[in-house]
Design an enzyme around this catalytic site. Structure first.
Site, PDB file in Angstrom:
ATOM      1  N   GLY A 106     -62.244 -46.124  45.468  1.00 27.55           N
ATOM      2  CA  GLY A 106     -61.002 -45.749  46.162  1.00 27.55           C
ATOM      3  C   GLY A 106     -61.143 -44.391  46.831  1.00 27.55           C
ATOM      4  O   GLY A 106     -62.213 -43.791  46.828  1.00 27.55           O
ATOM      5  N   SER A 122     -49.950 -37.190  38.842  1.00 23.96           N
ATOM      6  CA  SER A 122     -49.389 -36.851  40.147  1.00 23.96           C
ATOM      7  C   SER A 122     -48.224 -35.885  40.007  1.00 23.96           C
ATOM      8  O   SER A 122     -47.477 -35.929  39.022  1.00 23.96           O
ATOM      9  CB  SER A 122     -48.905 -38.139  40.829  1.00 23.96           C
ATOM     10  OG  SER A 122     -48.116 -37.850  41.970  1.00 23.96           O
ATOM     11  N   TYR A 159     -43.630 -46.454  40.070  1.00 27.50           N
ATOM     12  CA  TYR A 159     -44.956 -45.815  40.200  1.00 27.50           C
ATOM     13  C   TYR A 159     -44.939 -44.472  39.463  1.00 27.50           C
ATOM     14  O   TYR A 159     -45.783 -44.219  38.600  1.00 27.50           O
ATOM     15  CB  TYR A 159     -45.332 -45.599  41.670  1.00 27.50           C
ATOM     16  CG  TYR A 159     -46.414 -44.562  41.831  1.00 27.50           C
ATOM     17  CD1 TYR A 159     -46.106 -43.278  42.258  1.00 27.50           C
ATOM     18  CD2 TYR A 159     -47.729 -44.854  41.500  1.00 27.50           C
ATOM     19  CE1 TYR A 159     -47.083 -42.315  42.356  1.00 27.50           C
ATOM     20  CE2 TYR A 159     -48.717 -43.884  41.593  1.00 27.50           C
ATOM     21  CZ  TYR A 159     -48.383 -42.615  42.027  1.00 27.50           C
ATOM     22  OH  TYR A 159     -49.358 -41.651  42.115  1.00 27.50           O
ATOM     23  N   LYS A 206     -46.880 -42.964  35.774  1.00 25.12           N
ATOM     24  CA  LYS A 206     -47.644 -41.724  35.577  1.00 25.12           C
ATOM     25  C   LYS A 206     -47.075 -40.950  34.390  1.00 25.12           C
ATOM     26  O   LYS A 206     -47.811 -40.439  33.550  1.00 25.12           O
ATOM     27  CB  LYS A 206     -47.607 -40.856  36.844  1.00 25.12           C
ATOM     28  CG  LYS A 206     -48.375 -41.431  38.013  1.00 25.12           C
ATOM     29  CD  LYS A 206     -49.844 -41.648  37.683  1.00 25.12           C
ATOM     30  CE  LYS A 206     -50.618 -42.231  38.844  1.00 25.12           C
ATOM     31  NZ  LYS A 206     -52.021 -42.550  38.486  1.00 25.12           N
ATOM     32  N   GLY A 244     -35.934 -41.670  48.834  1.00 31.61           N
ATOM     33  CA  GLY A 244     -36.807 -41.269  47.710  1.00 31.61           C
ATOM     34  C   GLY A 244     -37.614 -40.018  47.982  1.00 31.61           C
ATOM     35  O   GLY A 244     -38.221 -39.458  47.057  1.00 31.61           O
TER      36      GLY A 244
HETATM   37  C1  WQD Z   1     -45.514 -36.673  52.973  1.00 33.28           C
HETATM   38  C2  WQD Z   1     -44.398 -36.217  53.900  1.00 33.28           C
HETATM   39  C3  WQD Z   1     -42.729 -37.882  54.301  1.00 33.28           C
HETATM   40  C4  WQD Z   1     -45.238 -40.681  56.490  1.00 33.28           C
HETATM   41  C5  WQD Z   1     -46.779 -39.800  48.014  1.00 33.28           C
HETATM   42  C6  WQD Z   1     -46.624 -40.192  46.576  1.00 33.28           C
HETATM   43  C7  WQD Z   1     -47.506 -39.320  45.716  1.00 33.28           C
HETATM   44  C8  WQD Z   1     -48.925 -39.433  46.200  1.00 33.28           C
HETATM   45  C9  WQD Z   1     -49.000 -38.993  47.654  1.00 33.28           C
HETATM   46  C10 WQD Z   1     -50.118 -41.166  45.051  1.00 33.28           C
HETATM   47  C11 WQD Z   1     -43.036 -36.683  53.428  1.00 33.28           C
HETATM   48  C12 WQD Z   1     -43.473 -37.526  55.574  1.00 33.28           C
HETATM   49  C13 WQD Z   1     -44.810 -39.578  55.770  1.00 33.28           C
HETATM   50  C14 WQD Z   1     -44.736 -40.906  57.794  1.00 33.28           C
HETATM   51  C15 WQD Z   1     -43.410 -38.920  57.599  1.00 33.28           C
HETATM   52  N1  WQD Z   1     -49.376 -40.754  46.086  1.00 33.28           N
HETATM   53  N2  WQD Z   1     -43.915 -38.711  56.330  1.00 33.28           N
HETATM   54  N3  WQD Z   1     -43.827 -39.991  58.309  1.00 33.28           N
HETATM   55  O1  WQD Z   1     -44.419 -39.030  49.730  1.00 33.28           O
HETATM   56  O2  WQD Z   1     -45.262 -36.629  49.426  1.00 33.28           O
HETATM   57  O3  WQD Z   1     -46.350 -38.480  48.187  1.00 33.28           O
HETATM   58  O4  WQD Z   1     -48.134 -39.889  48.400  1.00 33.28           O
HETATM   59  O5  WQD Z   1     -50.500 -40.519  44.127  1.00 33.28           O
HETATM   60  O6  WQD Z   1     -47.420 -39.751  44.378  1.00 33.28           O
HETATM   61  O7  WQD Z   1     -45.281 -39.960  46.189  1.00 33.28           O
HETATM   62  O8  WQD Z   1     -46.689 -38.300  50.632  1.00 33.28           O
HETATM   63  O9  WQD Z   1     -47.798 -38.638  52.804  1.00 33.28           O
HETATM   64  O10 WQD Z   1     -46.065 -40.341  52.039  1.00 33.28           O
HETATM   65  O11 WQD Z   1     -45.341 -38.069  52.780  1.00 33.28           O
HETATM   66  O12 WQD Z   1     -42.584 -38.112  58.081  1.00 33.28           O
HETATM   67  O13 WQD Z   1     -45.073 -41.894  58.510  1.00 33.28           O
HETATM   68  O14 WQD Z   1     -44.600 -36.803  55.178  1.00 33.28           O
HETATM   69  O15 WQD Z   1     -41.337 -38.024  54.555  1.00 33.28           O
HETATM   70  O16 WQD Z   1     -42.105 -35.675  53.718  1.00 33.28           O
HETATM   71  P1  WQD Z   1     -45.553 -38.081  49.526  1.00 33.28           P
HETATM   72  P2  WQD Z   1     -46.522 -38.922  52.100  1.00 33.28           P
END
Ligand code: WQD
Length: 339
Positions: free
Chosen positions: A11, A126, A151, A155, A298
């Site tokens: 991964g 996480s 999810y 954790k 969320g």
């Molecule tokens: C980051 C920011 C979005 C996509 C998640 C999981 C976490 C870990 C990492 C596994 C946020 C914004 C995102 C898009 C956007 N996963 N965004 N447009 O949500 O902080 O964390 O992934 O371990 O556990 O919760 O990461 O990259 O999804 O989002 O504006 O198309 O980017 O709203 O503010 P996140 P993310």
């Protein structure tokens, strides 16, 4: 050198960790069920390190297969456990898939390790366990909030299971709470391979820039932050991988102060979505097509790490800047799309 099992080793974070382990001379055995990875990643690891790790395509939900694996590999010194489902939205729709995969597999592995006279276990956790923390930067002592998704709950429960097991076994454990991993190995040989439409910000940015996606939707421009967009702590995946090797060596050298230790892994700096976009435009020389839309259900406003414990006790700190991490992600995207 010690034999280390890396579950989910093909991964995104797992493969980068296998590279760093092999660079340090560890004998690595990878377990991966290929549900969210590709067998070709083994070749990428070999091209970088000159060695292809032993590979076993086991689904860790199959208890008998886990048992026979550890009977065959009875000289395993430690396990770094990445294998898990990790899509927040999917976990809401299909919670039992997450509880079975993320917790069932964890139990089966720990049942094998508890049979040993000594075992070392590193758990991929996480920052999601903190939910929306009250105080920034987030330290390991920050209260754990009720999980906002199955999810995140897996954790939290996973950490609790490990804490219970180390008390009555010869297992020593380190929990690593990642902030936001991004980027790719600078060689361009391995990187993130999101299946379908990327949920995470940086792969969506690079796929938009390469023409795979029409435009990036920025989820919310009205948060109480400097520019109205969410703030996260984006950490280069190679820095994150190196932290796993440092943590493993801490356990193997019996430097751990307790049978279970927890470390936040981040840069200590928060970056907003717009700042990430600006950094991408700067390093790529390309304007990015994006529009600000409604908030994503969320999402929390802000999360970035207090790195004191990782820096001072684990003896690890990030080396790469946000721009370097984004440069590596962009290089990887261009390479993947060029084949
Ligand atoms: C980051 C920011 C979005 C996509 C998640 C999981 C976490 C870990 C990492 C596994 C946020 C914004 C995102 C898009 C956007 N996963 N965004 N447009 O949500 O902080 O964390 O992934 O371990 O556990 O919760 O990461 O990259 O999804 O989002 O504006 O198309 O980017 O709203 O503010 P996140 P993310």
């Amino acid at each position: 050198m010690s034999k280390i099992v890396v579950t989910g080793g093909l991964g995104f974070i797992g493969s980068h960790t296998v590279v760093e382990l092999q660079n340090q001379g560890f004998e690595v055995v990878v377990i991966d069920n290929l549900s969210n990875s590709s067998i070709e990643v083994l070749d990428g690891i070999e091209r970088i390190t000159g060695k292809k790790p032993e590979f076993s395509a086991i689904d860790l939900r199959e208890k008998l297969k886990v048992q026979s694996f550890f009977m065959e590999h009875n000289d395993v010194a430690g396990v770094i456990h990445f294998a898990a489902s990790k899509a927040v939205g999917e976990s809401v729709q299909n919670p039992l898939l997450y509880y079975e995969n993320n917790l069932g597999a964890l139990v089966y592995i720990l049942q094998e390790l508890e049979k040993k006279k000594e075992a070392h276990f590193i758990f991929s956790s996480s920052c999601t366990v903190y939910g929306q923390a009250e105080v920034m930067p987030i330290a390991e002592t920050t209260p754990i909030q009720p999980a906002m998704s199955p999810y995140g709950n897996t954790k939290q429960i996973g950490e609790e299971i490990i804490a219970d097991v180390v008390k009555v076994s010869a297992i020593n454990a380190i929990l690593l709470r990642y902030f936001n991993p991004i980027g790719a190995h600078p060689s361009g040989e391995i990187g993130e391979l999101p299946i379908g439409v990327p949920q995470n910000l940086v792969p969506f940015i690079t796929q938009t820039a390469i023409g795979l996606r029409k435009e990036l939707s920025v989820y919310g421009g009205d948060y109480p932050t400097n520019d109205g967009t969410c703030v996260r702590d984006y950490i280069h995946v190679v820095d994150l991988a190196k932290a796993h090797v440092v943590a493993l060596q801490r356990l193997l050298n019996r430097q751990n102060l307790d049978k279970i230790e927890t470390f936040n892994l981040g840069t200590g700096t928060g970056s907003s979505v717009l700042e990430v976009i600006n950094a991408f435009e700067k390093v790529s020389g390309q304007k990015l097509a994006y529009k600000i839309v409604d908030r994503r259900e969320g999402d929390i406003t802000s999360a970035f790490a207090n790195t004191d414990k990782a820096n001072n006790i684990l003896g690890w700190k990030t080396q790469s800047t946000l721009e370097e991490a984004i440069t590596s992600a962009w290089k990887w995207e261009q390479k993947v799309r060029s084949v």
